[in-house]
Design an enzyme around this catalytic site. Structure first.
Site, PDB file in Angstrom:
ATOM      1  N   ALA A   2       0.839  -1.195   0.000  1.00  0.00           N
ATOM      2  CA  ALA A   2       0.000   0.000   0.000  1.00  0.00           C
ATOM      3  C   ALA A   2       0.876   1.247   0.000  1.00  0.00           C
ATOM      4  O   ALA A   2       1.813   1.369   0.793  1.00  0.00           O
ATOM      5  CB  ALA A   2      -0.898  -0.023   1.235  1.00  0.00           C
ATOM      6  N   GLN A  54      -4.407  -7.607  -5.009  1.00  0.00           N
ATOM      7  CA  GLN A  54      -4.569  -8.058  -3.620  1.00  0.00           C
ATOM      8  C   GLN A  54      -5.806  -7.443  -2.980  1.00  0.00           C
ATOM      9  O   GLN A  54      -6.045  -6.238  -3.112  1.00  0.00           O
ATOM     10  CB  GLN A  54      -3.352  -7.681  -2.791  1.00  0.00           C
ATOM     11  CG  GLN A  54      -3.419  -8.334  -1.420  1.00  0.00           C
ATOM     12  CD  GLN A  54      -2.262  -7.974  -0.531  1.00  0.00           C
ATOM     13  OE1 GLN A  54      -2.144  -6.841  -0.084  1.00  0.00           O
ATOM     14  NE2 GLN A  54      -1.411  -8.936  -0.253  1.00  0.00           N
ATOM     15  N   CYS A  84      -1.121  -7.987   6.689  1.00  0.00           N
ATOM     16  CA  CYS A  84      -0.990  -6.585   7.099  1.00  0.00           C
ATOM     17  C   CYS A  84      -1.188  -6.444   8.608  1.00  0.00           C
ATOM     18  O   CYS A  84      -2.202  -6.894   9.153  1.00  0.00           O
ATOM     19  CB  CYS A  84      -2.020  -5.736   6.364  1.00  0.00           C
ATOM     20  SG  CYS A  84      -1.903  -4.009   6.830  1.00  0.00           S
ATOM     21  N   LYS A 123      -1.203 -14.260   1.082  1.00  0.00           N
ATOM     22  CA  LYS A 123      -0.017 -13.687   1.738  1.00  0.00           C
ATOM     23  C   LYS A 123      -0.256 -13.725   3.237  1.00  0.00           C
ATOM     24  O   LYS A 123      -1.274 -13.215   3.716  1.00  0.00           O
ATOM     25  CB  LYS A 123       0.140 -12.238   1.253  1.00  0.00           C
ATOM     26  CG  LYS A 123       1.108 -11.392   2.053  1.00  0.00           C
ATOM     27  CD  LYS A 123       2.511 -11.510   1.499  1.00  0.00           C
ATOM     28  CE  LYS A 123       3.506 -10.695   2.283  1.00  0.00           C
ATOM     29  NZ  LYS A 123       3.250  -9.282   2.286  1.00  0.00           N
ATOM     30  N   ASN A 184       9.559 -14.246   2.111  1.00  0.00           N
ATOM     31  CA  ASN A 184       9.572 -12.777   2.112  1.00  0.00           C
ATOM     32  C   ASN A 184      10.066 -12.257   3.458  1.00  0.00           C
ATOM     33  O   ASN A 184       9.838 -12.862   4.495  1.00  0.00           O
ATOM     34  CB  ASN A 184       8.137 -12.279   1.822  1.00  0.00           C
ATOM     35  CG  ASN A 184       7.954 -10.796   2.072  1.00  0.00           C
ATOM     36  OD1 ASN A 184       7.181 -10.402   2.945  1.00  0.00           O
ATOM     37  ND2 ASN A 184       8.656  -9.968   1.344  1.00  0.00           N
ATOM     38  N   ASP A 186      13.018  -8.887   4.503  1.00  0.00           N
ATOM     39  CA  ASP A 186      14.421  -8.451   4.605  1.00  0.00           C
ATOM     40  C   ASP A 186      15.310  -8.979   3.490  1.00  0.00           C
ATOM     41  O   ASP A 186      16.515  -9.153   3.707  1.00  0.00           O
ATOM     42  CB  ASP A 186      15.022  -8.856   5.968  1.00  0.00           C
ATOM     43  CG  ASP A 186      14.295  -8.240   7.141  1.00  0.00           C
ATOM     44  OD1 ASP A 186      13.462  -7.349   6.923  1.00  0.00           O
ATOM     45  OD2 ASP A 186      14.572  -8.657   8.287  1.00  0.00           O
ATOM     46  N   GLY A 208      10.160  -6.595  -1.002  1.00  0.00           N
ATOM     47  CA  GLY A 208       9.310  -5.431  -0.753  1.00  0.00           C
ATOM     48  C   GLY A 208      10.154  -4.184  -0.639  1.00  0.00           C
ATOM     49  O   GLY A 208      10.530  -3.559  -1.646  1.00  0.00           O
ATOM     50  N   ARG A 209      10.511  -3.828   0.598  1.00  0.00           N
ATOM     51  CA  ARG A 209      11.217  -2.561   0.819  1.00  0.00           C
ATOM     52  C   ARG A 209      12.559  -2.497   0.110  1.00  0.00           C
ATOM     53  O   ARG A 209      13.037  -1.413  -0.222  1.00  0.00           O
ATOM     54  CB  ARG A 209      11.376  -2.339   2.330  1.00  0.00           C
ATOM     55  CG  ARG A 209      10.047  -2.039   3.014  1.00  0.00           C
ATOM     56  CD  ARG A 209      10.151  -2.183   4.509  1.00  0.00           C
ATOM     57  NE  ARG A 209      10.498  -3.562   4.866  1.00  0.00           N
ATOM     58  CZ  ARG A 209      10.790  -3.965   6.084  1.00  0.00           C
ATOM     59  NH1 ARG A 209      10.797  -3.090   7.075  1.00  0.00           N
ATOM     60  NH2 ARG A 209      11.076  -5.237   6.321  1.00  0.00           N
TER      61      ARG A 209
HETATM   62  C1  LIG Z   1       4.642   0.728   3.376  1.00  0.00           C
HETATM   63  C2  LIG Z   1       4.332  -0.737   3.316  1.00  0.00           C
HETATM   64  C3  LIG Z   1       3.128  -1.128   2.768  1.00  0.00           C
HETATM   65  C4  LIG Z   1       2.821  -2.486   2.680  1.00  0.00           C
HETATM   66  N1  LIG Z   1       1.631  -2.850   2.145  1.00  0.00           N
HETATM   67  C5  LIG Z   1       1.356  -4.162   1.975  1.00  0.00           C
HETATM   68  C6  LIG Z   1       0.168  -4.575   1.318  1.00  0.00           C
HETATM   69  O1  LIG Z   1      -0.658  -3.766   0.869  1.00  0.00           O
HETATM   70  N2  LIG Z   1      -0.038  -5.909   1.176  1.00  0.00           N
HETATM   71  C7  LIG Z   1       0.865  -6.839   1.634  1.00  0.00           C
HETATM   72  O2  LIG Z   1       0.654  -8.039   1.450  1.00  0.00           O
HETATM   73  N3  LIG Z   1       1.970  -6.460   2.269  1.00  0.00           N
HETATM   74  C8  LIG Z   1       2.246  -5.160   2.441  1.00  0.00           C
HETATM   75  N4  LIG Z   1       3.396  -4.804   3.054  1.00  0.00           N
HETATM   76  C9  LIG Z   1       4.322  -5.830   3.546  1.00  0.00           C
HETATM   77  C10 LIG Z   1       5.339  -6.206   2.468  1.00  0.00           C
HETATM   78  O3  LIG Z   1       4.682  -6.769   1.357  1.00  0.00           O
HETATM   79  C11 LIG Z   1       6.367  -7.217   2.998  1.00  0.00           C
HETATM   80  O4  LIG Z   1       5.686  -8.386   3.383  1.00  0.00           O
HETATM   81  C12 LIG Z   1       7.157  -6.705   4.183  1.00  0.00           C
HETATM   82  O5  LIG Z   1       7.528  -5.367   4.005  1.00  0.00           O
HETATM   83  C13 LIG Z   1       8.410  -7.562   4.406  1.00  0.00           C
HETATM   84  O6  LIG Z   1       9.155  -7.673   3.232  1.00  0.00           O
HETATM   85  P1  LIG Z   1      10.418  -6.701   2.922  1.00  0.00           P
HETATM   86  O7  LIG Z   1      11.380  -6.828   4.074  1.00  0.00           O
HETATM   87  O8  LIG Z   1      10.971  -7.231   1.638  1.00  0.00           O
HETATM   88  O9  LIG Z   1       9.885  -5.308   2.823  1.00  0.00           O
HETATM   89  C14 LIG Z   1       3.726  -3.457   3.179  1.00  0.00           C
HETATM   90  C15 LIG Z   1       4.934  -3.044   3.731  1.00  0.00           C
HETATM   91  C16 LIG Z   1       5.245  -1.713   3.807  1.00  0.00           C
HETATM   92  C17 LIG Z   1       6.551  -1.298   4.426  1.00  0.00           C
END
Ligand SMILES: Cc1cc2nc3c(=O)[nH]c(=O)nc-3n(C[C@H](O)[C@H](O)[C@H](O)COP(=O)(O)O)c2cc1C
Length: 316
Positions: A2, A54, A84, A123, A184, A186, A208-209
């Protein structure tokens, strides 16, 4: 994600090698579908590749309706959000709050799978807190009720985004089910992607990030997994080109006012490495016009380029 994986960013990530990209989560509450925010979230026009949308919610019937609505709107995969941890979402028992209610998980999965004839994916997090890592039970429910692929963020709901992602539960989930499991949490480098794949036995990784301000990560991971060698980092001119195009696409997608605001966030991520003292970002964030943002970016990269030239040939 999001607020992150809007159409311009998804298109960029795909172009940069992401195998599959997923929309920002959409509420299953039809009352919000007509808001500007939801309309932008639902916009997939011109997008290449498989469209995965999603949805988030807690009512099986509303989730089924939302799934149908999005398939009619072009979704080729429906992904259910049970990951979430946001209070606003969990208050309505949606997102990761659902992990506490396996029977409700089952009802939602059944309702959505029966509502559409496209693949439904899920997820989740590893559980709702560190004492209750019930991800394996949820994964079995998912598999038994027709979920085609499962992405697991290696944190519990209670962990929010704190601490490090944990991969033991993902490994256990992978061993417990035979549907594809995507690891998923980090994953911020090619080496980390390899290590997590090896450790968990997962079928894929989700970033993600790590892609915020770094869409090059997808090709870097792919190349490293195939060759065990790292690609060189993107040149300054490549970074400039990608950022410029991304910002133009954000302006075009959201229009001048919102686009300028959203561009600030992405530019901040891109420049986190370059601009450690935040000097340029402070200036950039004060700009209110789309053209001014693009000029500032171009001038910034020109100055980096000139500085590099001087360093290479100091006598000149
Ligand atoms: C700002 C933000 C928004 C996110 N929105 C969603 C979302 O809409 N749906 C979802 O499944 N995960 C969402 N996530 C979680 C990420 O998809 C992911 O699972 C999480 O950040 C860990 O992965 P990463 O370390 O690669 O970021 C969000 C994470 C962040 C930081």
């Amino acid at each position: 994600m999001a607020g992150v994986t809007d159409r311009p960013f998804r298109q960029l990530c795909r172009k940069m090698g992401a195998g599959l990209v997923v929309s920002e989560m959409l509420s299953s509450n039809p009352r919000v579908w007509k808001t500007a925010k939801s309309m932008h979230r639902m916009d997939h026009s011109g997008e290449k590749g498989i469209r995965s949308v999603q949805i988030a919610g807690a009512d099986p019937e509303l989730m089924a309706q939302a799934a149908r609505f999005n398939v009619e709107n072009g979704a080729q995969i429906i992904d259910i959000n049970m990951g979430c941890p946001a209070k606003k979402v969990n208050k309505k028992l949606a997102g990761s709050a659902l992990l506490q209610y396996p029977e409700l998980v089952e009802s939602i999965v059944q309702a959505v799978v029966n509502a559409v004839d496209v693949p439904v994916t899920l997820k989740i997090r590893t559980g709702w807190n560190t004492e209750n890592r019930n991800g394996t039970d949820i994964a079995r429910i998912a598999e038994q009720n027709g979920i085609q692929s499962l992405a697991v963020h290696g944190r519990t709901r209670a962990c929010m985004y704190r601490g490090n992602a944990e991969y033991d539960t993902i490994k256990a989930i992978k061993q417990a089910v035979s549907i594809p499991v995507i690891a998923n949490g980090d994953i911020t480098s090619p080496e980390k992607a390899r290590d997590v794949l090896e450790y968990t036995g997962a079928d894929g990784v989700m970033v993600g990030r790590g892609a915020q301000g770094n869409p090059w990560i997808f090709k870097q991971i792919q190349h490293f997994l195939e060759t065990s060698e790292n690609l060189p980092p993107p040149s300054l001119s490549e970074q400039h080109r990608v950022m410029h195009e991304h910002v133009v696409n954000v302006h075009n997608f959201y229009g001048g006012i919102m686009g300028v605001r959203i561009a600030r966030k992405h530019v901040g991520w891109y420049l986190a490495e370059h601009d450690r003292e935040n000097q340029f970002r402070r200036t950039f964030n004060g700009l209110e016009q789309a053209d001014a943002q693009l000029d500032a970016l171009d001038n910034y990269f020109q100055s980096l380029h000139d500085r590099n030239e001087r360093q290479v040939s100091p006598a000149a």
